[in-house]
Motif scaffolding. Structure first.
Motif, PDB file in Angstrom:
ATOM      1  N   LEU A 158     -16.682  75.349  50.653  1.00 33.48           N
ATOM      2  CA  LEU A 158     -16.774  74.413  49.336  1.00 33.48           C
ATOM      3  C   LEU A 158     -16.015  73.171  49.609  1.00 33.48           C
ATOM      4  CD1 LEU A 158     -15.625  77.032  46.798  1.00 33.48           C
ATOM      5  CD2 LEU A 158     -17.887  76.283  47.107  1.00 33.48           C
ATOM      6  N   GLU A 159     -14.987  73.147  50.178  1.00 35.74           N
ATOM      7  CA  GLU A 159     -14.347  71.826  50.489  1.00 35.74           C
ATOM      8  C   GLU A 159     -15.463  70.821  51.388  1.00 35.74           C
ATOM      9  OE1 GLU A 159     -11.748  70.148  49.925  1.00 35.74           O
ATOM     10  OE2 GLU A 159     -10.572  71.873  48.881  1.00 35.74           O
ATOM     11  N   ARG A 160     -15.980  71.449  52.175  1.00 38.50           N
ATOM     12  CA  ARG A 160     -17.123  70.404  52.944  1.00 38.50           C
ATOM     13  C   ARG A 160     -18.119  70.067  52.024  1.00 38.50           C
ATOM     14  NH1 ARG A 160     -16.311  74.096  57.130  1.00 38.50           N
ATOM     15  NH2 ARG A 160     -18.154  75.284  56.646  1.00 38.50           N
ATOM     16  N   LEU A 161     -18.715  70.977  51.134  1.00 36.98           N
ATOM     17  CA  LEU A 161     -19.802  70.655  50.238  1.00 36.98           C
ATOM     18  C   LEU A 161     -19.296  69.401  49.093  1.00 36.98           C
ATOM     19  CD1 LEU A 161     -22.408  71.246  49.136  1.00 36.98           C
ATOM     20  CD2 LEU A 161     -21.537  72.941  47.690  1.00 36.98           C
ATOM     21  N   ILE A 162     -18.123  69.526  48.750  1.00 37.10           N
ATOM     22  CA  ILE A 162     -17.889  68.483  47.626  1.00 37.10           C
ATOM     23  C   ILE A 162     -17.509  67.194  48.380  1.00 37.10           C
ATOM     24  CG2 ILE A 162     -17.284  70.190  45.951  1.00 37.10           C
ATOM     25  CD1 ILE A 162     -14.448  69.643  46.318  1.00 37.10           C
ATOM     26  N   GLN A 163     -16.573  67.432  49.533  1.00 37.95           N
ATOM     27  CA  GLN A 163     -16.338  66.010  50.048  1.00 37.95           C
ATOM     28  C   GLN A 163     -17.827  65.302  50.635  1.00 37.95           C
ATOM     29  OE1 GLN A 163     -13.660  67.224  53.338  1.00 37.95           O
ATOM     30  NE2 GLN A 163     -12.011  67.924  52.138  1.00 37.95           N
ATOM     31  N   GLY A 164     -18.654  66.188  51.035  1.00 35.54           N
ATOM     32  CA  GLY A 164     -20.051  65.464  51.412  1.00 35.54           C
ATOM     33  C   GLY A 164     -20.697  64.830  50.461  1.00 35.54           C
ATOM     34  N   TYR A 165     -20.126  65.180  48.961  1.00 34.33           N
ATOM     35  CA  TYR A 165     -20.974  64.570  48.158  1.00 34.33           C
ATOM     36  C   TYR A 165     -20.340  63.104  47.449  1.00 34.33           C
ATOM     37  CZ  TYR A 165     -23.586  64.553  43.258  1.00 34.33           C
ATOM     38  OH  TYR A 165     -24.097  64.649  42.217  1.00 34.33           O
ATOM     39  N   GLU A 166     -19.136  62.728  48.026  1.00 32.81           N
ATOM     40  CA  GLU A 166     -18.474  61.660  47.867  1.00 32.81           C
ATOM     41  C   GLU A 166     -19.595  60.369  48.292  1.00 32.81           C
ATOM     42  OE1 GLU A 166     -13.849  63.434  48.567  1.00 32.81           O
ATOM     43  OE2 GLU A 166     -14.909  62.266  50.158  1.00 32.81           O
ATOM     44  N   PRO A 167     -19.502  59.211  47.372  1.00 31.66           N
ATOM     45  CA  PRO A 167     -18.137  59.055  46.635  1.00 31.66           C
ATOM     46  C   PRO A 167     -18.609  59.439  45.059  1.00 31.66           C
ATOM     47  CG  PRO A 167     -20.049  57.070  46.819  1.00 31.66           C
ATOM     48  CD  PRO A 167     -20.291  58.043  47.814  1.00 31.66           C
ATOM     49  N   TYR A 168     -19.393  60.220  44.918  1.00 35.40           N
ATOM     50  CA  TYR A 168     -19.852  60.770  43.449  1.00 35.40           C
ATOM     51  C   TYR A 168     -19.131  62.013  43.213  1.00 35.40           C
ATOM     52  CZ  TYR A 168     -24.382  58.231  44.714  1.00 35.40           C
ATOM     53  OH  TYR A 168     -25.401  57.361  44.927  1.00 35.40           O
ATOM     54  N   PRO A 169     -18.658  62.240  41.875  1.00 37.32           N
ATOM     55  CA  PRO A 169     -17.611  63.164  41.677  1.00 37.32           C
ATOM     56  C   PRO A 169     -18.216  64.693  41.814  1.00 37.32           C
ATOM     57  CG  PRO A 169     -17.572  61.506  39.888  1.00 37.32           C
ATOM     58  CD  PRO A 169     -19.124  61.393  40.745  1.00 37.32           C
ATOM     59  N   ALA A 170     -17.285  65.589  42.299  1.00 35.25           N
ATOM     60  CA  ALA A 170     -17.689  67.054  42.228  1.00 35.25           C
ATOM     61  C   ALA A 170     -16.617  67.791  42.487  1.00 35.25           C
ATOM     62  CB  ALA A 170     -18.569  67.278  43.452  1.00 35.25           C
ATOM     63  N   LEU A 171     -16.469  69.028  41.667  1.00 39.29           N
ATOM     64  CA  LEU A 171     -15.627  69.766  41.479  1.00 39.29           C
ATOM     65  C   LEU A 171     -15.760  71.233  41.601  1.00 39.29           C
ATOM     66  CD1 LEU A 171     -13.770  69.826  38.110  1.00 39.29           C
ATOM     67  CD2 LEU A 171     -16.150  69.017  38.217  1.00 39.29           C
ATOM     68  N   VAL A 172     -15.039  72.109  41.602  1.00 38.82           N
ATOM     69  CA  VAL A 172     -14.998  73.611  41.926  1.00 38.82           C
ATOM     70  C   VAL A 172     -14.181  74.330  40.623  1.00 38.82           C
ATOM     71  CG1 VAL A 172     -15.227  75.739  43.036  1.00 38.82           C
ATOM     72  CG2 VAL A 172     -15.659  73.712  44.072  1.00 38.82           C
TER      73      VAL A 172
END
Length: 286
Positions: free
Chosen positions: A108-122
């Motif tokens: 999950l960490e890799r997934l949302i960090q890979g989405y940067e610079p767009y916002p993402a959260l769990v």
């Protein structure tokens, strides 16, 4: 912002004393499916379904799970159905900080960090934030520290009058969308904690200056309801997407949701990438 263990526990809400029959009938009626239709889906008979619902027949453990599958009953509530039928829960509930879920947390960490610079959260079942990337952190700049204390709650942060609410240009629309989303969720999960959160955030005052609907510029044909939010003197526009795990076998995993915010116009894309590039240059200099 890294993954943390959620402090909220949502217990099964269906009382075993009610019996599995009325509970299954309630789920069937909620899904607007007839006894015959459910029987055809579950390779059974309408007579047998009727007997189960009226308590004249006790379903096997396999039948309870099969009916729950075809009725799309949430995983937590499937355990409640099994308990009501006299069986042990089938789905475990592993704490998020358990070593067994280490690969999940890392993924999950890799997934949302890979989405940067767009916002993402769990978030979990009650919208407590268990992980967020730097795109989210950027939007939270200036929010009072007391609202950022753990457990961080996405609904509270968004709708609180001292949170993001004053910055949301289409607050009435976005607020209505979020409250409707919560209503649909607690209709399924019957969670006391979720209902309490709903009652809290629904009672937050809406600024008198909040427009009924903030129209986007005519040249921007939004394809879904956008979140239009001010940041550093600019109005950024996003549409959100929520993802859950396919066929989860654990209650904790089943109740996690990944929300990503996709830029809804070219100006937002350009601003986020330019801000990200500037931040990267500052980090390199340090």
């Amino acid at each position: 912002m890294t993954i943390v263990a959620s402090g909220t526990t949502v217990s099964p809400t269906a009382p075993a004393a009610q019996g599995v029959g009325p509970l299954l009938r309630s789920w069937r009626e909620r899904r607007r499916i007839s006894q015959l239709e459910l029987a055809l889906r579950a390779d059974s008979s309408a007579r047998h379904i009727s007997f189960i619902e009226t308590g004249r027949s006790r379903p096997s453990e396999e039948m309870v799970l099969r009916l729950a599958e075809h009725l799309e009953v949430p995983v937590r509530e499937r355990n409640a159905l099994l308990l009501a039928a006299g069986y042990a829960p089938h789905y475990r509930q592993t704490p998020l900080d358990d070593p067994a879920l280490g690969p999940l947390r890392e993924g999950l960490e890799r997934l949302i960090q890979g989405y940067e610079p767009y916002p993402a959260l769990v978030v979990d079942a009650t919208y407590d934030v268990v992980s967020a990337n730097r795109g989210i952190t950027m939007l939270l700049e200036g929010v009072p520290e007391r609202l950022l204390a753990a457990p961080l709650n996405a609904m509270r942060l968004t709708l609180h009058p001292e949170g993001l609410a004053p910055r949301i240009r289409n607050l009435r629309e976005w607020r209505g969308h979020l409250l409707a989303q919560m209503e649909r969720q607690f209709a399924l999960h019957r969670s006391a904690a979720l209902r309490e959160l709903y009652e809290e955030v629904a009672a937050y005052p809406v600024p008198r200056s909040a427009p009924e609907a903030a129209e986007p510029p005519a040249q921007v044909p939004y394809f879904a309801l956008p979140l239009r939010i001010e940041h550093d003197g600019r109005v950024l526009s996003f549409v959100s997407s929520i993802s859950t795990f396919n066929t989860p076998m654990d209650v904790t995993v089943a109740e996690l949701a990944i929300e990503t915010f996709l830029p809804a116009d070219p100006a937002t894309v350009e601003y986020l990438h330019s801000s990200w590039a500037g931040e990267s240059r500052e980090a390199w200099r340090e």
